[in-house]
Scaffold this active site. Sequence first.
Site, PDB file in Angstrom:
ATOM      1  N   HIS A  67      11.965-100.144  43.590  1.00 61.33           N
ATOM      2  CA  HIS A  67      10.430-100.706  42.764  1.00 61.33           C
ATOM      3  C   HIS A  67      11.272 -99.965  41.094  1.00 61.33           C
ATOM      4  O   HIS A  67      10.717 -99.806  39.915  1.00 61.33           O
ATOM      5  CB  HIS A  67       9.877 -99.418  42.677  1.00 61.33           C
ATOM      6  CG  HIS A  67       8.503 -99.543  43.755  1.00 61.33           C
ATOM      7  ND1 HIS A  67       6.922-100.175  43.632  1.00 61.33           N
ATOM      8  CD2 HIS A  67       8.397-100.892  44.584  1.00 61.33           C
ATOM      9  CE1 HIS A  67       6.544-100.683  44.566  1.00 61.33           C
ATOM     10  NE2 HIS A  67       7.640-100.892  45.354  1.00 61.33           N
ATOM     11  N   ASP A  68      11.571 -99.006  40.615  1.00 61.08           N
ATOM     12  CA  ASP A  68      12.703 -98.633  39.594  1.00 61.08           C
ATOM     13  C   ASP A  68      13.742-100.001  39.377  1.00 61.08           C
ATOM     14  O   ASP A  68      13.376-100.502  37.995  1.00 61.08           O
ATOM     15  CB  ASP A  68      14.089 -97.189  40.238  1.00 61.08           C
ATOM     16  CG  ASP A  68      14.746 -97.241  38.267  1.00 61.08           C
ATOM     17  OD1 ASP A  68      13.425 -97.394  37.279  1.00 61.08           O
ATOM     18  OD2 ASP A  68      15.591 -96.433  38.014  1.00 61.08           O
ATOM     19  N   GLU A  89       5.792 -96.603  33.685  1.00 62.58           N
ATOM     20  CA  GLU A  89       5.754 -97.003  34.995  1.00 62.58           C
ATOM     21  C   GLU A  89       5.686 -96.387  36.181  1.00 62.58           C
ATOM     22  O   GLU A  89       4.601 -97.506  36.841  1.00 62.58           O
ATOM     23  CB  GLU A  89       7.399 -98.122  34.541  1.00 62.58           C
ATOM     24  CG  GLU A  89       7.600 -99.207  35.500  1.00 62.58           C
ATOM     25  CD  GLU A  89       9.085 -99.294  35.276  1.00 62.58           C
ATOM     26  OE1 GLU A  89       9.748 -98.611  34.656  1.00 62.58           O
ATOM     27  OE2 GLU A  89       9.891 -98.813  36.371  1.00 62.58           O
TER      28      GLU A  89
END
Length: 481
Positions: A67-68, A89
């Site tokens: 996801h990063d 985020e």
Amino acid sequence: MDTRLPLLLLLAGVVAAAAPLLATAQLSADFYSSTCPNVEKVVSTVIERKFKEDPTTSALLLRLLFHDCFANGCDASILIDPLSNQSAEKEAGPNISVKGYDIIDEIKTELEKECPQVVSCADIVALSTRDSVRLAGGPNYDVPTGRRDSLVSNREEGDSLPGPDIAVPKLMAQFSEKGFSADEMVVLLAGGHSIGKAKCFFIEVDAAPIDPTYRSNITAFCDGKDGDKGAVPLDPITPDVVDPNYFELVMDKKMPLTIDRLMGMDARTKPIVESMGKKTDQFDATFGKAMTKLSGMKVITGKDGEIRKSCSEFNNPVNTDDGPSVIRISSLNPEEMMGSFAPATGKSPSAASESRKVAPGGAMEERMAAGEAKTDASGGAMAERLAAGEAKTAAAASEDENQAAGDEAAAEEEGTKSNKKKAERVTAEVPADEAAPAAKKPRAMGGQSFSMAGAGAGGEPAKKSTAMKSQSFSMASQPQQ
Ligand code: HEM
């Protein structure tokens, strides 16, 4: 036509495909050799301890890294806590059920003692994921270092992550834009979804063909006491082992997430799944290579970015009128999170349990429109279920509204400025048509409607087992953290 055009297009394609590799090329194997020679030892010591305490550590970190990195590069932007006047985020829908931040913080604390402000949080994420994948029986792939941490963290980047019922062509386009081939996409999904769990909230049994017995098991479990907060293993045979079971599970239609079952049915990905399923001895090498590439995606190097002192905040956080009041998402009550975010997604937990059986919108509709969808799993009853789902929407929507109103009131009552501000911001961000979802169809999980309402709640490498046993499995519910 200009005869140079095909050549130029080819060159553009080559450059795009090479982009992540060029970024990786700026990293090096011995980046910390003089500034923090023990970095790998410090990381692996913490990870080995964490893995011994809880083998699900590997799944948490692997998802966190994906996801990063997939949202604008491996720059630790996912680790930033939102401020009272600034989103991040971490708050994005697809990231709400991401965990493992505490593990990264623990490693950072250790490294700050040893070599202050030298090792980036982005490198810690990459190294710790590599170590945890190895401990879970996966490959020991290369992770060159030298990443720096981002100076920005945008919720929108996280919101652009794929949802679990995204159509295969769309997913292929997203991976291709980032320089990944279809083979790399499939093997990343295969390794990533060979460990860990999916919450019932994310499961739609009718959105793609599914094995009937597996379907009954999932439905019975997810309709049980934990409801949408219950979680089922992605790979029921070896839930904590990174191995190539995925391919056979996909072909047998025994995966909980729609996207995985779609991988075995789409004409573009099915041959890849089948071929990789026949060459499982190559899985470690292929997955490892793809992980090195994923871990080096669009990294920040050189003098750009910064080396954060604390992974969850920038070194110079933006000051607000009330001071830098950091809201730590991880410290919020999961129920509160579900309530606060429900209006933005138009989906409450109860609506989610309905969508386990009903699959309006998303990939299924797209495939039906394209004439690709088979009706075997969903059968002729699809239309009936769609109608039933619509009938229930109003009730679900009003539940959402009640829950959101309740949360705002609770935040206010608690008197915490930050919580109140956050509730205000979430409300303000809800588009008008989302804020009154009563007239809308229940939404499928996928695309960008990926909702966070489902958020809820040691040392030896794991043993591999590629043997496929019977498909009975224990669906332990996700431990609340
Ligand atoms: C590309 C499309 C992908 C989609 C749509 C997707 C979606 C999801 C969803 C919905 C879950 C369940 C989350 C929950 O219940 O909290 C999940 C779990 C997981 N995903 Fe993915 N994923 C994708 C790719 C990947 C990749 C490439 C990796 C890693 C290389 C990965 C690693 C994981 C892991 C390890 C879990 C289990 C997490 C846990 O147990 O806490 N995923 N994914």
